[in-house]
Design a protein around this motif. Structure first.
Motif, mmCIF file in Angstrom:
data_model
loop_
_atom_site.group_PDB
_atom_site.id
_atom_site.type_symbol
_atom_site.label_atom_id
_atom_site.label_comp_id
_atom_site.label_asym_id
_atom_site.label_seq_id
_atom_site.Cartn_x
_atom_site.Cartn_y
_atom_site.Cartn_z
ATOM 1 N N ASN A 49 0.941 -0.661 -0.255
ATOM 2 C CA ASN A 49 0.237 0.059 0.279
ATOM 3 C C ASN A 49 0.758 1.368 0.184
ATOM 4 N N LEU A 109 -5.713 -4.198 1.299
ATOM 5 C CA LEU A 109 -5.356 -3.688 0.464
ATOM 6 C C LEU A 109 -6.042 -2.570 -0.465
ATOM 7 N N LYS A 110 -5.527 -0.923 -0.876
ATOM 8 C CA LYS A 110 -6.255 -0.663 -0.646
ATOM 9 C C LYS A 110 -6.328 -0.095 -2.014
ATOM 10 N N GLY A 148 -3.813 3.446 -6.059
ATOM 11 C CA GLY A 148 -5.066 2.646 -5.621
ATOM 12 C C GLY A 148 -5.578 1.645 -6.273
#
Ligand code: ADP
Length: 502
Positions: free
Chosen positions: A427, A452-453, A432
């Motif tokens: 991240n 996770l972004k 993203g």
């Protein structure tokens, strides 16, 4: 397998392109730019000019927006949802029927392998129309029970947002253009489409097919031209109700500023620096080729390209060696050459940019494991660069932080830390957009997916292609809003609430 195109189609197309510039498509007609300007279209495999396109500008955008408004208030606005759907389905069929020519145009213009142009591009575009045609008859409001004293009938309407300006990039020109107009048409909007100046040709052909399908004049207008002129005029235009943009984060940011005039709606699908995480227990036979094509496919000119590779230290050497072997064996060539797996970069600008990043990686201490150089010589007159793997890269380096948009992979290792530590590394980016991970332990996989972004998570190779039903878009500086799916269509609507006192 049959050859993807016949040489006679290519010859006819080339002489046709050489004979006259491509025109703007405004109000159902092909017209020259008001200024009379044209610009050169370059074949990235040769670096040579092979076509010209009309250089649309503010005056042309004004005409296109006016035509789109007339269609919205007139013929197109009066089409029922099922009439809209039928026209969209017809356009999908026409696109499929013109697949050979469209794929050639796309491959010559962008450089991508012809098979990618045919299946990812042309067929993908037809599927976008078919999927979204289904929504045209299924866009609904809802009934609501308000808590005011008294008795009411209250409901919402979903109406088309209006005239949409769609601005698309050069990496997947045709499917991007169609993926923009399809949900807009399903929702009942009209469109002014601006293709990228590097790759205008397939969009102009789309105009022909739109006319042939029988859409009312002005429903979709196509203005070829430059970002700073035609694109900026569209974003600035008070008669445009929404801008849907796909492109770089830098341009996305400037579009946001420019759209403030009439507070038009804006959706943005921007850049990425997507991580690929390979755990020690991953199925490497699948993970290695997927990691390779996740960055070398379309020469890395993919917003969701997996450009940061994180591999467990116990298998790091094996994975890097596998990906490097694939890189070294990739057949690089012109998109229209049979068997080409990776084409050139789209332009000299892009070539300079990618080579600049590779040099910067080396100067910051990265090791060029494989690739790293321009490919030149017989048959490589254009903008070819070797598929490249960099090791010894680390957070903080420019090559790790910035989107390169080329076939350059930064490989890094991780140890036995917990999922939070791995997620934190993955991240560590302003972007993203997407992330891939490989593990046989679905508990670890899902834990990481939650941390996770990123707007799209692919586990064990799932979701490698774009499906028009799956939402697509970014966290952080990768964008605003989502395309595809129900959300993608609803992004082209305005909600109105209506209350009747009984
Ligand atoms: P690149 O820098 O790789 O060419 P961009 O994000 O700038 O990518 O381009 C994507 C699309 O945005 C293209 O159609 C381009 O013409 C358009 N564009 C570029 N600058 C602007 C701008 N200032 N306003 C509107 N559109 C723009």
């Amino acid at each position: 397998m049959n050859a993807p195109f016949s040489p006679s189609t290519l010859d006819r197309l080339r002489s046709d392109l050489a004979a006259s510039p491509r025109m703007l498509f405004i109000d159902g007609k092909f017209v020259a730019a008001a200024s009379g300007e044209t610009f050169e279209v370059i074949d990235p495999a040769t670096g040579q000019v092979f076509a010209h396109a009309a250089g649309g500008d503010k005056a042309d955008v004004d005409l296109a927006v006016a035509a789109a408004r007339r269609a919205l208030d007139g013929a197109w606005g009066k089409h029922t949802p099922s009439q809209r759907a039928r026209l969209m389905l017809k356009l999908a069929d026409l696109i499929e029927a013109a697949g050979e020519e469209l794929a050639l145009l796309e491959s010559l213009d962008n450089g991508m392998p012809i098979m990618m142009a045919r299946f990812g591009g042309v067929m993908g575009a037809a599927e976008q129309l078919r999927y979204n045609a289904g929504w045209a008859t299924k866009i609904t409001g809802e009934t609501i029970d308000p808590s005011w004293p008294g008795e009411y009938h209250a409901f919402t309407l979903r109406e088309p947002v209006g005239v949409v300006g769609s601005i698309v990039p050069w990496n997947f020109p045709f499917v991007m253009a169609v993926a923009k107009i399809a949900p807009a048409l399903a929702a009942g909007c009209t469109v002014v489409l601006k293709p990228a100046e590097q790759t205008p040709l397939s969009a102009v052909k789309l105009g022909e097919l739109i006319a042939a399908a029988g859409f009312p004049d002005g429903t979709v207008n196509i203005v070829t031209g430059f970002g700073k002129t035609a694109g900026a005029a569209l974003v600035d235009h008070p008669g445009v109700d929404k801008i849907s943009f796909t492109g770089s984060t830098t341009t996305g940011r400037s579009i946001l500023h420019a759209a403030t005039g009439n507070l038009k709606r804006v959706t943005l699908e921007l850049g990425g620096k997507s991580p690929v995480v390979i755990f020690a227990d991953a199925d490497l036979e699948k993970a290695i080729p997927s990691a390779a094509m996740g960055i070398f496919g379309n020469a890395g000119q993919v917003c969701a390209a997996g450009s940061r590779l994180f591999v467990h230290e116990s298998i790091f050497d094996q994975v890097v060696e596998g990906v490097s072997r694939r890189a070294a064996s990739l057949k690089v060539g012109a998109g229209i050459t049979p068997g080409t797996e990776m084409g050139p970069l789209v332009s000299q600008v892009q070539l300079d940019r990618v080579l600049g990043y590779i040099a910067s990686g080396a100067s910051e201490g990265a090791t060029v494991g494989v690739g790293g150089a321009r490919i030149e010589g017989e048959g490589y007159g254009g903008y070819f660069v070797q598929p490249t793997v960099l090791t010894g890269t680390a957070a903080g380096m420019k090559v790790v932080e910035e989107e390169i948009f080329g076939p350059v992979l930064c490989a890094m290792k991780f140890g036995d830390g917990d999922i939070d530590t791995i997620a934190a590394s993955a991240n560590q980016s302003d972007y993203g957009l997407a992330a891939s991970l490989w593990t046989r332990d679905m508990s670890s996989g899902l834990k990481l997916a939650k941390r996770l972004k990123a707007g799209t998570i692919r586990i064990n190779g799932g979701g490698a292609g774009v499906d028009p039903a799956m939402p697509l878009g970014g966290f952080k500086q990768s964008g605003w809003g989502r395309e595809n799916g129900r959300m993608g269509v609803e992004a082209y609507t305005e909600v109105k609430s209506v209350t009747i006192a009984l």
